[in-house]
Scaffold this motif. Structure first.
Motif, PDB file in Angstrom:
ATOM      1  N   THR A   1      12.332   5.581 -21.540  1.00 44.37           N
ATOM      2  CA  THR A   1      11.442   5.918 -20.430  1.00 44.37           C
ATOM      3  C   THR A   1      10.625   4.729 -19.959  1.00 44.37           C
ATOM      4  N   LEU A   2      10.020   4.006 -20.905  1.00 51.08           N
ATOM      5  CA  LEU A   2       9.108   2.930 -20.526  1.00 51.08           C
ATOM      6  C   LEU A   2       9.847   1.723 -19.964  1.00 51.08           C
ATOM      7  N   VAL A   3      10.998   1.386 -20.515  1.00 50.28           N
ATOM      8  CA  VAL A   3      11.762   0.264 -19.973  1.00 50.28           C
ATOM      9  C   VAL A   3      12.221   0.573 -18.552  1.00 50.28           C
ATOM     10  N   GLY A   4      12.724   1.787 -18.339  1.00 51.23           N
ATOM     11  CA  GLY A   4      13.122   2.169 -16.985  1.00 51.23           C
ATOM     12  C   GLY A   4      11.957   2.186 -16.028  1.00 51.23           C
ATOM     13  N   SER A   5      10.788   2.647 -16.503  1.00 52.55           N
ATOM     14  CA  SER A   5       9.607   2.703 -15.640  1.00 52.55           C
ATOM     15  C   SER A   5       9.113   1.303 -15.288  1.00 52.55           C
ATOM     16  N   ILE A   6       9.161   0.375 -16.245  1.00 53.61           N
ATOM     17  CA  ILE A   6       8.756  -1.007 -15.955  1.00 53.61           C
ATOM     18  C   ILE A   6       9.665  -1.604 -14.890  1.00 53.61           C
ATOM     19  N   GLY A   7      10.967  -1.336 -15.004  1.00 55.24           N
ATOM     20  CA  GLY A   7      11.888  -1.826 -13.983  1.00 55.24           C
ATOM     21  C   GLY A   7      11.601  -1.250 -12.610  1.00 55.24           C
ATOM     22  N   LEU A   8      11.252   0.041 -12.568  1.00 50.69           N
ATOM     23  CA  LEU A   8      10.921   0.666 -11.289  1.00 50.69           C
ATOM     24  C   LEU A   8       9.641   0.093 -10.698  1.00 50.69           C
ATOM     25  N   VAL A   9       8.632  -0.105 -11.555  1.00 46.68           N
ATOM     26  CA  VAL A   9       7.381  -0.681 -11.072  1.00 46.68           C
ATOM     27  C   VAL A   9       7.612  -2.088 -10.541  1.00 46.68           C
ATOM     28  N   ALA A  10       8.400  -2.873 -11.258  1.00 45.48           N
ATOM     29  CA  ALA A  10       8.659  -4.248 -10.825  1.00 45.48           C
ATOM     30  C   ALA A  10       9.491  -4.281  -9.554  1.00 45.48           C
ATOM     31  N   ALA A  11      10.315  -3.262  -9.324  1.00 47.86           N
ATOM     32  CA  ALA A  11      11.178  -3.262  -8.142  1.00 47.86           C
ATOM     33  C   ALA A  11      10.372  -3.208  -6.854  1.00 47.86           C
ATOM     34  N   VAL A  12       9.195  -2.581  -6.888  1.00 46.55           N
ATOM     35  CA  VAL A  12       8.401  -2.442  -5.659  1.00 46.55           C
ATOM     36  C   VAL A  12       7.903  -3.793  -5.154  1.00 46.55           C
ATOM     37  N   PRO A  13       7.145  -4.584  -5.945  1.00 45.81           N
ATOM     38  CA  PRO A  13       6.712  -5.886  -5.412  1.00 45.81           C
ATOM     39  C   PRO A  13       7.855  -6.859  -5.187  1.00 45.81           C
ATOM     40  N   LEU A  14       8.888  -6.824  -6.057  1.00 44.85           N
ATOM     41  CA  LEU A  14      10.013  -7.740  -5.878  1.00 44.85           C
ATOM     42  C   LEU A  14      10.722  -7.493  -4.552  1.00 44.85           C
ATOM     43  N   THR A  15      11.078  -6.247  -4.312  1.00 45.16           N
ATOM     44  CA  THR A  15      11.801  -5.923  -3.081  1.00 45.16           C
ATOM     45  C   THR A  15      10.923  -6.094  -1.849  1.00 45.16           C
TER      46      THR A  15
ATOM     47  N   LEU B   1       8.370  -8.170  -1.438  1.00 43.02           N
ATOM     48  CA  LEU B   1       8.202  -9.601  -1.163  1.00 43.02           C
ATOM     49  C   LEU B   1       9.465 -10.190  -0.551  1.00 43.02           C
ATOM     50  N   LEU B   2      10.612  -9.834  -1.110  1.00 42.99           N
ATOM     51  CA  LEU B   2      11.872 -10.357  -0.584  1.00 42.99           C
ATOM     52  C   LEU B   2      12.090  -9.908   0.857  1.00 42.99           C
ATOM     53  N   ALA B   3      11.826  -8.627   1.137  1.00 46.74           N
ATOM     54  CA  ALA B   3      12.010  -8.117   2.495  1.00 46.74           C
ATOM     55  C   ALA B   3      11.030  -8.777   3.466  1.00 46.74           C
ATOM     56  N   ALA B   4       9.766  -8.978   3.053  1.00 42.22           N
ATOM     57  CA  ALA B   4       8.776  -9.617   3.928  1.00 42.22           C
ATOM     58  C   ALA B   4       9.157 -11.059   4.242  1.00 42.22           C
ATOM     59  N   LEU B   5       9.650 -11.776   3.234  1.00 44.49           N
ATOM     60  CA  LEU B   5      10.071 -13.162   3.466  1.00 44.49           C
ATOM     61  C   LEU B   5      11.277 -13.233   4.387  1.00 44.49           C
ATOM     62  N   VAL B   6      12.219 -12.323   4.201  1.00 37.19           N
ATOM     63  CA  VAL B   6      13.429 -12.333   5.031  1.00 37.19           C
ATOM     64  C   VAL B   6      13.090 -12.011   6.478  1.00 37.19           C
ATOM     65  N   VAL B   7      12.294 -10.972   6.705  1.00 34.68           N
ATOM     66  CA  VAL B   7      11.951 -10.595   8.068  1.00 34.68           C
ATOM     67  C   VAL B   7      11.120 -11.689   8.739  1.00 34.68           C
ATOM     68  N   SER B   8      10.188 -12.276   8.018  1.00 37.81           N
ATOM     69  CA  SER B   8       9.331 -13.310   8.605  1.00 37.81           C
ATOM     70  C   SER B   8      10.091 -14.603   8.867  1.00 37.81           C
TER      71      SER B   8
ATOM     72  N   ARG C   1       0.835  -1.202   0.000  1.00 37.00           N
ATOM     73  CA  ARG C   1       0.000   0.000   0.000  1.00 37.00           C
ATOM     74  C   ARG C   1       0.873   1.257   0.000  1.00 37.00           C
ATOM     75  N   ILE C   2       1.998   1.174   0.691  1.00 37.38           N
ATOM     76  CA  ILE C   2       2.976   2.267   0.627  1.00 37.38           C
ATOM     77  C   ILE C   2       3.624   2.312  -0.748  1.00 37.38           C
ATOM     78  N   GLY C   3       3.954   1.134  -1.270  1.00 32.65           N
ATOM     79  CA  GLY C   3       4.647   1.046  -2.551  1.00 32.65           C
ATOM     80  C   GLY C   3       3.843   1.574  -3.724  1.00 32.65           C
ATOM     81  N   ARG C   4       2.512   1.420  -3.673  1.00 31.56           N
ATOM     82  CA  ARG C   4       1.690   1.906  -4.785  1.00 31.56           C
ATOM     83  C   ARG C   4       1.762   3.427  -4.895  1.00 31.56           C
ATOM     84  N   ASP C   5       1.766   4.095  -3.763  1.00 34.12           N
ATOM     85  CA  ASP C   5       1.954   5.552  -3.803  1.00 34.12           C
ATOM     86  C   ASP C   5       3.341   5.904  -4.330  1.00 34.12           C
ATOM     87  N   HIS C   6       4.319   5.104  -3.936  1.00 37.96           N
ATOM     88  CA  HIS C   6       5.685   5.342  -4.393  1.00 37.96           C
ATOM     89  C   HIS C   6       5.798   5.147  -5.891  1.00 37.96           C
TER      90      HIS C   6
END
Length: 478
Positions: free
Chosen positions: A391-405, A407-414, A340-345
């Motif tokens: 622009t679009l390739v960089g933006s796709i990478g940025l969008v993908a970075a939010v759920p990827l990171t 998910l990885l952080a949630a799995l590591v902390v849990s 929910r934070i990431g979507r605003d980001h």
């Protein structure tokens, strides 16, 4: 005694936030993260050694564009002269189709400026030459003004030097000093570390990436190795050698790989050559071995790296903070809250990236806005399509970075499960404090409640953990 008893719990809590917002993770989890990152860092180091260029290759200056020797000079005299006397009369311009007077009509009849300039550096220091500035010129000179002159050794002596630009070193250095001052005042130690990381990024860019590409190395490989080195230096220097930073590094790396893959596919599919301006053509003419298409892809990767760091660090920090606020939360709950934070980001970052590229290409966009062509024709032209793909390739990478990171952080902390220390372990107060800082977060109900309500005394030998556990058991039995 009561004052001493009430002290342990606040001390443990302050220790958890004294070194940053994230509680330390278990030794097992640190080993797992290190097993992934150490080989990656080693591969980056090997790539730096193998591809290290040792400086830009020498070449004979062509005297064209930026490939000209330059020297410093100063304006020593400015006089007004008749344009006809110096053969600088303005050419008559046809009237516009709308009937408006031709551009520059207001300057007709105004005198020209004859400027005398003295070279102040180089082998011809002290030589003077003259240049004429017409009334409609965008740049005029004043006596004492510092300028930059280009040297053409093959030209006649009186034409060997010409003004190429003004010397704007003072305002640039002053602006840089204001920027550094603002960063240090607001960011304090973090601001100082950020400036050091910025300097290191410029060192990698100027001493490795640019010379290696000029030496003929594959621009994509050079960009990946150099960008990874910049990422490791910047993230660990600014945010410390922590598990949280390591998760951000892994998220950034995954997103960079996605950007490289998408960029390679769509640059090839769209048949983009990367040779869309005079500067690129000049570089290719001076160094024919450079792969211009690879240079375009390398620019996309490096251009996206800075924003990627911001996204991954922010999302990782959000997950860690959510875990600190709710130690019982599982990875699904953490992922949902952080997203929910990431979507605003995502919304703000994508808009930032698009506007940054649009601002850089604003003159080009102005030309196309008055062109008698359809939007589709303009968008599919190579010079515009290159910016769209970038622009679009960089933006796709940025969008993908939010759920990827996230998910990885949630799995590591849990997945972080700390084993309680044995009562007779004999740990010192320092080690026990670190363990308590994490255990209070993981099992706050029994141990923290016992420590506060029960008033457990703390022995000088560090036997607090065993006594708190025993008191908790007696409460359950009672």
């Amino acid at each position: 005694m009561s004052a001493h008893e009430s002290h342990p719990h606040p001390a443990a809590h302050s220790h958890g936030h004294g070194h940053g917002p994230a509680a330390p993770v278990s030794r097992h989890l640190r080993k797992v993260i290190a097993a992934v990152l150490i080989p990656f860092a080693a591969a980056v180091a090997v790539g730096l050694v193998v591809l290290w260029p040792g400086g830009a290759p020498p070449h004979k200056p062509s005297g064209v564009g930026f490939d000209q020797p330059t020297e410093s000079a100063r304006v020593v005299k400015v006089t007004e002269v008749n344009c006809a006397d110096v053969h600088a009369e303005q050419q008559p311009q046809p009237p516009s189709p709308t009937g408006q007077p031709p551009a520059g009509g207001a300057d007709k009849g105004k005198p020209c400026q004859q400027t005398t300039i003295e070279v102040t550096t180089g082998q011809h220091k002290g030589r003077t030459f003259q240049t004429v500035v017409t009334p409609d010129a965008l740049r005029h000179y004043t006596t004492g003004q510092e300028v930059v002159v280009a040297y053409s050794p093959k030209a006649p002596k009186e034409l060997q030097y010409s003004v190429s630009d003004v010397d704007r070193s003072l305002p640039m250095w002053l602006l840089a000093a204001i920027f550094a001052f603002a960063v240090v005042i607001v960011g304090r130690l973090r601001g100082v570390l950020a400036l050091v990381a910025l300097a290191a990024s410029f060192v990698v860019l100027t001493l490795f990436i640019l010379p290696a590409i000029l030496q003929g190395s594959n621009p994509l490989v050079v960009a990946v190795v150099g960008g990874s080195a910049i990422m490791l230096i910047a993230l660990y220097l600014c945010h410390g050698l922590t598990a949280r930073t390591s998760v951000a590094v892994l998220g950034t790396l995954a997103s960079l790989l996605l950007i490289g893959l998408l960029g390679s596919v769509f640059i090839g599919w769209a048949l983009l050559t990367g040779n869309t301006d005079d500067t690129t053509g000049l570089v290719h003419g001076l160094y024919p071995d450079i792969e211009i298409r690879g240079l375009l892809l390398a620019g996309i990767i490096i251009g996206s790296l800075g924003v990627l760091d911001d996204v991954t660090v922010t999302q990782t920090a959000a997950v860690w903070e959510l875990k600190e606020a709710d130690p019982s939360a599982g990875w699904r709950k953490l992922y949902g809250a952080a997203m929910r934070i990431g979507r605003d980001h995502i919304a703000s970052v994508v808009n930032t990236l698009v506007l940054a590229y649009a601002g850089a290409a604003l003159p080009l966009l102005l030309l196309f806005s008055i062109a008698q062509s359809s939007v589709g024709t303009v968008a599919s032209s190579e010079v515009v399509a290159e910016e769209i793909v970038r622009t679009l390739v960089g933006s796709i990478g940025l969008v993908a970075a939010v759920p990827l990171t996230t998910l990885l952080a949630a799995l590591v902390v849990s997945a972080d499960r700390k084993e309680p220390s044995a009562p007779a372990s004999g740990d010192t107060g320092t080690g026990q404090g670190a363990g308590a800082c994490a255990t209070v977060g993981a099992g706050a109900t029994v141990s923290a409640g016992a420590g506060v309500s029960g008033g457990v005394p703390t022995s000088p030998t560090g036997g607090r953990q065993g006594r708190r556990g025993g008191r908790g058991k007696r409460r359950k039995q009672g």
